[in-house]
Design a protein around this motif. Structure first.
Motif, PDB file in Angstrom:
ATOM      1  N   ALA A 207       3.940  16.585 -12.836  1.00 32.37           N
ATOM      2  CA  ALA A 207       3.027  15.743 -13.617  1.00 32.37           C
ATOM      3  C   ALA A 207       1.601  15.974 -13.138  1.00 32.37           C
ATOM      4  CB  ALA A 207       3.408  14.277 -13.470  1.00 32.37           C
ATOM      5  N   VAL A 208       0.761  16.485 -14.023  1.00 33.90           N
ATOM      6  CA  VAL A 208      -0.631  16.800 -13.685  1.00 33.90           C
ATOM      7  C   VAL A 208      -1.536  16.311 -14.810  1.00 33.90           C
ATOM      8  CG1 VAL A 208      -2.300  18.609 -13.129  1.00 33.90           C
ATOM      9  CG2 VAL A 208       0.092  18.853 -12.392  1.00 33.90           C
ATOM     10  N   ILE A 209      -2.549  15.533 -14.444  1.00 30.50           N
ATOM     11  CA  ILE A 209      -3.609  15.165 -15.382  1.00 30.50           C
ATOM     12  C   ILE A 209      -4.872  15.876 -14.914  1.00 30.50           C
ATOM     13  CG2 ILE A 209      -4.993  13.313 -16.370  1.00 30.50           C
ATOM     14  CD1 ILE A 209      -2.117  13.162 -17.276  1.00 30.50           C
ATOM     15  N   ARG A 210      -5.300  16.861 -15.678  1.00 26.76           N
ATOM     16  CA  ARG A 210      -6.449  17.661 -15.265  1.00 26.76           C
ATOM     17  C   ARG A 210      -7.761  16.935 -15.580  1.00 26.76           C
ATOM     18  NH1 ARG A 210      -2.260  20.960 -16.341  1.00 26.76           N
ATOM     19  NH2 ARG A 210      -2.049  22.885 -15.119  1.00 26.76           N
ATOM     20  N   ALA A 211      -8.798  17.321 -14.872  1.00 32.90           N
ATOM     21  CA  ALA A 211     -10.099  16.667 -15.044  1.00 32.90           C
ATOM     22  C   ALA A 211     -10.597  16.785 -16.478  1.00 32.90           C
ATOM     23  CB  ALA A 211     -11.113  17.263 -14.068  1.00 32.90           C
ATOM     24  N   GLU A 222      -2.974   6.089 -19.571  1.00 30.32           N
ATOM     25  CA  GLU A 222      -1.668   5.556 -19.935  1.00 30.32           C
ATOM     26  C   GLU A 222      -0.587   6.625 -19.786  1.00 30.32           C
ATOM     27  OE1 GLU A 222       0.799   2.719 -20.298  1.00 30.32           O
ATOM     28  OE2 GLU A 222      -1.350   2.298 -20.416  1.00 30.32           O
ATOM     29  N   ARG A 223      -0.908   7.849 -20.134  1.00 32.93           N
ATOM     30  CA  ARG A 223       0.050   8.939 -19.938  1.00 32.93           C
ATOM     31  C   ARG A 223       0.351   9.152 -18.467  1.00 32.93           C
ATOM     32  NH1 ARG A 223      -1.487  13.709 -20.928  1.00 32.93           N
ATOM     33  NH2 ARG A 223      -3.689  13.430 -21.457  1.00 32.93           N
ATOM     34  N   ALA A 224      -0.672   9.067 -17.647  1.00 32.07           N
ATOM     35  CA  ALA A 224      -0.480   9.229 -16.207  1.00 32.07           C
ATOM     36  C   ALA A 224       0.408   8.121 -15.644  1.00 32.07           C
ATOM     37  CB  ALA A 224      -1.834   9.236 -15.499  1.00 32.07           C
ATOM     38  N   LEU A 225       0.090   6.892 -15.992  1.00 35.60           N
ATOM     39  CA  LEU A 225       0.868   5.756 -15.486  1.00 35.60           C
ATOM     40  C   LEU A 225       2.307   5.806 -15.972  1.00 35.60           C
ATOM     41  CD1 LEU A 225      -1.904   3.072 -16.009  1.00 35.60           C
ATOM     42  CD2 LEU A 225      -1.044   3.861 -13.793  1.00 35.60           C
ATOM     43  N   ALA A 226       2.512   6.240 -17.220  1.00 40.74           N
ATOM     44  CA  ALA A 226       3.867   6.318 -17.770  1.00 40.74           C
ATOM     45  C   ALA A 226       4.716   7.371 -17.063  1.00 40.74           C
ATOM     46  CB  ALA A 226       3.799   6.616 -19.264  1.00 40.74           C
ATOM     47  N   SER A 227       4.064   8.331 -16.415  1.00 42.72           N
ATOM     48  CA  SER A 227       4.812   9.392 -15.735  1.00 42.72           C
ATOM     49  C   SER A 227       5.372   8.946 -14.396  1.00 42.72           C
ATOM     50  CB  SER A 227       3.913  10.614 -15.535  1.00 42.72           C
ATOM     51  OG  SER A 227       2.973  10.398 -14.487  1.00 42.72           O
TER      52      SER A 227
END
Length: 314
Positions: A207-211, A222-227
């Motif tokens: 799980a990666v949320i890029r800058a 929300e996508r990050a938290l859901a992961s």
């Protein structure tokens, strides 16, 4: 606030040894270890820096800057020092030319964190280089045997190399060590990776949320938290994950990154939705004649304590 109250503090509760020479927020707000819910653990270790040196001076700079942090949190409407904050003495200290082998640093870090957690303390470790986090996480694994928890990483870099410059304990390898432990991860603010890391992210479906997603996609949080699929979370913050216009004093700066309020909102949401076991704040490399980086880092540490206090009902 349950438990401790302002009235319960007395002269007998003032900090006693062994503690840091400079307590977080200052001696006027320090308490005895037994009365503290939060513990600041300075780890001024630096051995594998690959660009700008100086992160071994980060913990002391944060403690010094914390003396100037306003103790009333205007967002949380509380003086969060009241929860009880105790500052541990430095461990794995490489300042003044001291040599500390990586294995020794990891061992003392794991043992110290385990003891503090076993004593019921909320620990925030201050680095030092990011390789320290391996020992911190191992301390939590020892304290919570057999329990999975997600390691949430705020960082500019993937830190997923198997080894770098001949060492598996290089600061560029910390998250690879975590992945190898079998722990789930979430990486936030990433904007610099090598091909080896890109391939691993795809292979392991990390799980990666890029800058760039943070900058362009409103639903990133929300996508990050859901992961996050585990009730328990550990948060590791490499300060270069934050926009370098806010914190230029890091060893490996990268353009872009989280702004202050996006970072705080994300962190607060984690504390509200999950049980945060502990945190670390790494890689501050102070800049001569500037205090903005260490002051921002000190205020961030105080925010972490505040969010935990509100989540726990302290």
């Amino acid at each position: 606030m349950s438990g401790l109250s302002v009235a319960s503090f007395s002269v007998a509760m003032l900090v006693q040894t062994p503690v840091s020479d400079l307590p977080f927020l200052g001696s006027d707000f320090a308490v005895d270890y037994d009365c503290a819910r939060a513990v600041i653990l300075p780890i001024p270790y630096e051995a594998t820096t690959t660009y700008r040196r100086g992160c071994e001076n980060g913990p002391a700079a944060i403690l010094d800057a914390s003396q100037q942090v306003e103790v009333y949190d205007e967002e949380l409407e509380r003086e969060m020092w009241e929860v009880g904050i105790w500052t541990h003495g430095a461990i794995a200290d490489t300042r003044h030319g001291h040599q500390v082998p990586a294995e020794e640093m990891l061992k003392v870090t794991q043992e110290t964190v385990y003891k503090l957690v076993n004593d019921g303390k909320f620990v925030i470790a201050l680095g030092g280089e990011h390789s320290i986090t391996t020992g911190v996480v191992e301390g939590y694994r020892q304290a919570y045997p057999g329990e999975a928890f997600t390691v949430v990483q705020v960082d500019a870099h993937g830190d997923l190399r198997y080894e770098y410059e001949g060492s598996i304990h290089n600061h560029a390898c910390i998250m690879r060590r975590v992945v190898d432990m079998g722990l789930p991860t979430l990486q936030i603010g990433i904007r610099s990776i090598c091909k080896e890391e890109a391939d691993l992210i795809k292979e392991k479906q990390l799980a990666v949320i890029r800058a760039r997603e943070i900058a362009t996609q409103p639903d990133w949080m929300e996508r990050a938290l859901a992961s996050i699929q585990t009730p328990k979370v550990f948060i590791t913050i490499d300060l270069d994950g934050i926009d370098p216009t806010l914190i230029p004093g890091v060893g490996t700066p990268e353009p872009g990154g989280l702004n202050w309020y996006a970072l705080l909102t994300f962190l607060q949401q984690i504390f509200e939705r999950h049980q945060v076991l502990g945190c670390d704040v790494m890689e501050l490399a102070p800049i001569t004649d500037s205090v903005v980086s260490e002051f921002t880092a000190a205020k961030l540490v105080y925010k972490l304590i505040g969010y935990q206090a509100m989540a726990k009902g302290w």
